[in-house]
Motif scaffolding. Structure first.
Motif, PDB file in Angstrom:
ATOM      1  N   ALA A   1       0.042  -1.403   1.218  1.00 40.01           N
ATOM      2  CA  ALA A   1       0.805  -0.289   1.791  1.00 40.01           C
ATOM      3  C   ALA A   1       0.117   1.053   1.594  1.00 40.01           C
ATOM      4  CB  ALA A   1       2.207  -0.246   1.175  1.00 40.01           C
ATOM      5  N   ALA A   2      -0.617   1.197   0.501  1.00 36.41           N
ATOM      6  CA  ALA A   2      -1.261   2.474   0.191  1.00 36.41           C
ATOM      7  C   ALA A   2      -2.444   2.775   1.100  1.00 36.41           C
ATOM      8  CB  ALA A   2      -1.720   2.489  -1.261  1.00 36.41           C
ATOM      9  N   ILE A   3      -2.948   1.765   1.833  1.00 36.53           N
ATOM     10  CA  ILE A   3      -4.127   2.016   2.673  1.00 36.53           C
ATOM     11  C   ILE A   3      -3.852   1.816   4.164  1.00 36.53           C
ATOM     12  CG2 ILE A   3      -5.719   1.447   0.808  1.00 36.53           C
ATOM     13  CD1 ILE A   3      -6.289  -1.204   2.227  1.00 36.53           C
ATOM     14  N   THR A   4      -2.602   1.550   4.538  1.00 35.72           N
ATOM     15  CA  THR A   4      -2.343   1.419   5.980  1.00 35.72           C
ATOM     16  C   THR A   4      -2.631   2.738   6.696  1.00 35.72           C
ATOM     17  OG1 THR A   4       0.017   1.886   5.638  1.00 35.72           O
ATOM     18  CG2 THR A   4      -0.644  -0.441   5.769  1.00 35.72           C
ATOM     19  N   ALA A   5      -2.347   3.861   6.037  1.00 37.53           N
ATOM     20  CA  ALA A   5      -2.608   5.159   6.662  1.00 37.53           C
ATOM     21  C   ALA A   5      -4.105   5.392   6.841  1.00 37.53           C
ATOM     22  CB  ALA A   5      -1.992   6.282   5.833  1.00 37.53           C
ATOM     23  N   SER A   6      -4.880   5.083   5.812  1.00 36.15           N
ATOM     24  CA  SER A   6      -6.329   5.312   5.906  1.00 36.15           C
ATOM     25  C   SER A   6      -7.003   4.329   6.853  1.00 36.15           C
ATOM     26  CB  SER A   6      -6.973   5.225   4.513  1.00 36.15           C
ATOM     27  OG  SER A   6      -6.791   3.941   3.949  1.00 36.15           O
ATOM     28  N   SER A   7      -6.282   3.291   7.264  1.00 33.70           N
ATOM     29  CA  SER A   7      -6.843   2.321   8.204  1.00 33.70           C
ATOM     30  C   SER A   7      -6.749   2.791   9.651  1.00 33.70           C
ATOM     31  CB  SER A   7      -6.111   0.976   8.077  1.00 33.70           C
ATOM     32  OG  SER A   7      -4.819   1.031   8.682  1.00 33.70           O
ATOM     33  N   LEU A   8      -6.040   3.892   9.902  1.00 34.62           N
ATOM     34  CA  LEU A   8      -5.801   4.320  11.287  1.00 34.62           C
ATOM     35  C   LEU A   8      -7.063   4.500  12.128  1.00 34.62           C
ATOM     36  CD1 LEU A   8      -2.772   6.768  10.944  1.00 34.62           C
ATOM     37  CD2 LEU A   8      -2.819   4.518  12.039  1.00 34.62           C
ATOM     38  N   PRO A   9      -8.182   4.989  11.574  1.00 33.29           N
ATOM     39  CA  PRO A   9      -9.384   5.081  12.417  1.00 33.29           C
ATOM     40  C   PRO A   9      -9.898   3.726  12.890  1.00 33.29           C
ATOM     41  CG  PRO A   9      -9.578   6.505  10.495  1.00 33.29           C
ATOM     42  CD  PRO A   9      -8.395   5.610  10.261  1.00 33.29           C
ATOM     43  N   ASP A  10      -9.509   2.653  12.188  1.00 27.98           N
ATOM     44  CA  ASP A  10     -10.062   1.330  12.472  1.00 27.98           C
ATOM     45  C   ASP A  10      -9.112   0.405  13.217  1.00 27.98           C
ATOM     46  OD1 ASP A  10     -12.461   1.971  11.003  1.00 27.98           O
ATOM     47  OD2 ASP A  10     -11.275   1.688   9.175  1.00 27.98           O
ATOM     48  N   VAL A  11      -7.837   0.800  13.330  1.00 29.67           N
ATOM     49  CA  VAL A  11      -6.850  -0.035  14.023  1.00 29.67           C
ATOM     50  C   VAL A  11      -6.144   0.803  15.087  1.00 29.67           C
ATOM     51  CG1 VAL A  11      -6.496  -1.528  12.020  1.00 29.67           C
ATOM     52  CG2 VAL A  11      -5.027   0.473  12.335  1.00 29.67           C
ATOM     53  N   ALA A  12      -5.509   0.108  16.022  1.00 29.74           N
ATOM     54  CA  ALA A  12      -4.818   0.824  17.099  1.00 29.74           C
ATOM     55  C   ALA A  12      -3.594   1.572  16.577  1.00 29.74           C
ATOM     56  CB  ALA A  12      -4.406  -0.157  18.192  1.00 29.74           C
ATOM     57  N   ALA A  13      -2.931   0.989  15.593  1.00 24.53           N
ATOM     58  CA  ALA A  13      -1.731   1.603  15.030  1.00 24.53           C
ATOM     59  C   ALA A  13      -1.426   0.923  13.699  1.00 24.53           C
ATOM     60  CB  ALA A  13      -0.546   1.466  15.985  1.00 24.53           C
ATOM     61  N   ALA A  14      -0.577   1.555  12.898  1.00 21.03           N
ATOM     62  CA  ALA A  14      -0.229   0.994  11.597  1.00 21.03           C
ATOM     63  C   ALA A  14       1.197   1.382  11.218  1.00 21.03           C
ATOM     64  CB  ALA A  14      -1.199   1.473  10.520  1.00 21.03           C
ATOM     65  N   ILE A  15       1.885   0.447  10.594  1.00 20.08           N
ATOM     66  CA  ILE A  15       3.169   0.739   9.957  1.00 20.08           C
ATOM     67  C   ILE A  15       2.864   1.426   8.632  1.00 20.08           C
ATOM     68  CG2 ILE A  15       5.230  -0.235   8.888  1.00 20.08           C
ATOM     69  CD1 ILE A  15       5.374  -0.538  11.867  1.00 20.08           C
TER      70      ILE A  15
ATOM     71  N   VAL B   1      -0.546  -7.879  20.663  1.00 15.45           N
ATOM     72  CA  VAL B   1      -1.528  -7.413  19.693  1.00 15.45           C
ATOM     73  C   VAL B   1      -1.698  -8.428  18.573  1.00 15.45           C
ATOM     74  CG1 VAL B   1      -0.983  -4.992  20.170  1.00 15.45           C
ATOM     75  CG2 VAL B   1       0.191  -6.182  18.291  1.00 15.45           C
ATOM     76  N   THR B   2      -2.761  -8.258  17.804  1.00 19.95           N
ATOM     77  CA  THR B   2      -2.938  -9.034  16.578  1.00 19.95           C
ATOM     78  C   THR B   2      -2.487  -8.183  15.396  1.00 19.95           C
ATOM     79  OG1 THR B   2      -5.214  -8.266  16.258  1.00 19.95           O
ATOM     80  CG2 THR B   2      -4.893 -10.273  17.547  1.00 19.95           C
ATOM     81  N   VAL B   3      -2.047  -8.831  14.339  1.00 17.66           N
ATOM     82  CA  VAL B   3      -1.477  -8.119  13.195  1.00 17.66           C
ATOM     83  C   VAL B   3      -2.262  -8.435  11.933  1.00 17.66           C
ATOM     84  CG1 VAL B   3       0.596  -7.690  11.824  1.00 17.66           C
ATOM     85  CG2 VAL B   3       0.809  -8.215  14.262  1.00 17.66           C
ATOM     86  N   THR B   4      -2.589  -7.391  11.186  1.00 18.38           N
ATOM     87  CA  THR B   4      -3.285  -7.523   9.908  1.00 18.38           C
ATOM     88  C   THR B   4      -2.430  -6.916   8.813  1.00 18.38           C
ATOM     89  OG1 THR B   4      -5.459  -7.383  10.964  1.00 18.38           O
ATOM     90  CG2 THR B   4      -5.352  -6.891   8.609  1.00 18.38           C
ATOM     91  N   ALA B   5      -2.268  -7.637   7.713  1.00 20.73           N
ATOM     92  CA  ALA B   5      -1.500  -7.126   6.577  1.00 20.73           C
ATOM     93  C   ALA B   5      -2.436  -6.470   5.571  1.00 20.73           C
ATOM     94  CB  ALA B   5      -0.722  -8.255   5.910  1.00 20.73           C
ATOM     95  N   LEU B   6      -2.138  -5.204   5.217  1.00 17.35           N
ATOM     96  CA  LEU B   6      -2.941  -4.440   4.268  1.00 17.35           C
ATOM     97  C   LEU B   6      -2.050  -3.883   3.163  1.00 17.35           C
ATOM     98  CD1 LEU B   6      -5.036  -2.300   6.801  1.00 17.35           C
ATOM     99  CD2 LEU B   6      -5.775  -4.408   5.655  1.00 17.35           C
TER     100      LEU B   6
END
Length: 298
Positions: free
Chosen positions: A189-203, A182-187
């Motif tokens: 921390a407060a918005i990794t959860a809200s990014s879930l619709p746009d990414v396959a998975a998030a820490i 996979v490719t990894v994007t750093a965001l």
């Protein structure tokens, strides 16, 4: 019991509050810490968790006046503590504090432990790591310490390969793209959860999974908080070096660690995933020194 005074501060508000405190400081004089004239200022991230109200009541029952100051992101409480806006904070693990101290030239110290929280990988599109397709995008927190921890989880899950096997100081730049699924994007921390619709998975850090409608049981991968290598990820109460031996602050730690209702609340907020600890301050400080020494060689 005095009315609860929980203050949500944004970055701008922190600056204003610091200016106000500079003006108010002389008026406080020599008032003893923890009195009504000089309540302890405790900085946290996530004061809306019910156990903080329980903790505040327990502290006030012990005769200590306290204000809980709620910050909106992890980059605010340490500078506020260093500048004197806070007396103590509780939101970070040892590695996070070490990274802050080294980069800021500061000497904040841990004086008590709370818990180790497993860090998890979450997805709203896939039920397992194996289902994540090759070439998909996965998000990790962009702060140095949680980014490294998240990357190690992705490596353990077989999604990426890190240069030299990875370390607590790995960054996205260390991802071996040719050897990763996979490719990894750093965001933030407060918005990794809200990014879930746009990414396959998030820490997603524990502080944000509930707001995303998730629980720790929803994680499709996570690290093991009971492993000895997880020691530097113990969450801590931190204060300034000058206040490291302050008896009132030590009492705050003891109340947190020994009040059953508080401890139960911490576990409930973590979905039962937290490993509660009562690690001696000397051991925490020794770990901090080791991590800081390693960081300084990076």
């Amino acid at each position: 019991m005095p009315a609860r005074r929980t203050i949500a501060l944004t970055t701008t508000a922190v600056g204003v509050a610091m200016l106000m405190s500079a003006c108010a400081g002389a008026g406080e004089g020599d008032a003893e810490l923890g009195t009504e004239d000089n309540p302890v200022q405790l900085g946290v991230v996530g004061a809306s968790e019910p156990y903080w109200a329980t903790y505040e009541s327990a502290v006030e029952d012990a005769g200590i006046a306290i204000d809980i100051v709620d910050f909106t992101d992890y980059n605010q409480p340490n500078p506020a503590l260093s500048e004197g806006e806070l007396d103590i904070n509780q939101f970070q693990h040892i590695i996070f504090l070490a990274d802050y101290n080294v980069n800021a030239g500061d000497d904040l110290v841990p004086i008590g432990s709370t818990a180790i929280y497993p860090l998890g990988l979450y997805s709203t599109q896939y039920d397992s790591v194996e289902e994540i397709p090759d070439g998909a995008e996965v998000a990790v927190p962009n702060d140095d310490t949680n980014q490294a921890r998240g990357l190690l989880i992705l490596q353990q899950a077989g999604l990426i390969t890190l240069a030299d096997g990875g370390s607590p100081f790995s960054t996205v730049a260390d991802v071996d793209e040719a050897g990763s699924r996979v490719t990894v994007t750093a965001l933030d921390a407060a918005i990794t959860a809200s990014s879930l619709p746009d990414v396959a998975a998030a820490i997603i850090n524990n502080d944000f999974i509930t707001d995303a409608g998730l629980t720790p049981e929803d994680a499709i991968a996570q690290d093991d908080p009971t492993d000895p290598s997880a020691f530097p990820y113990i969450n801590i109460f931190a204060t300034t070096a000058d206040d490291a031996e302050n008896e009132v602050l030590a009492q705050l730690v003891e109340i947190y660690q020994t009040t059953p209702e508080v401890q139960d609340g911490v576990l409930e907020a973590a979905g039962g995933a937290a490993v509660l600890t009562q690690t001696p301050a000397a051991d925490l400080q020794a770990s901090l020194e080791e991590v800081q020494a390693e960081l300084e060689t990076q």
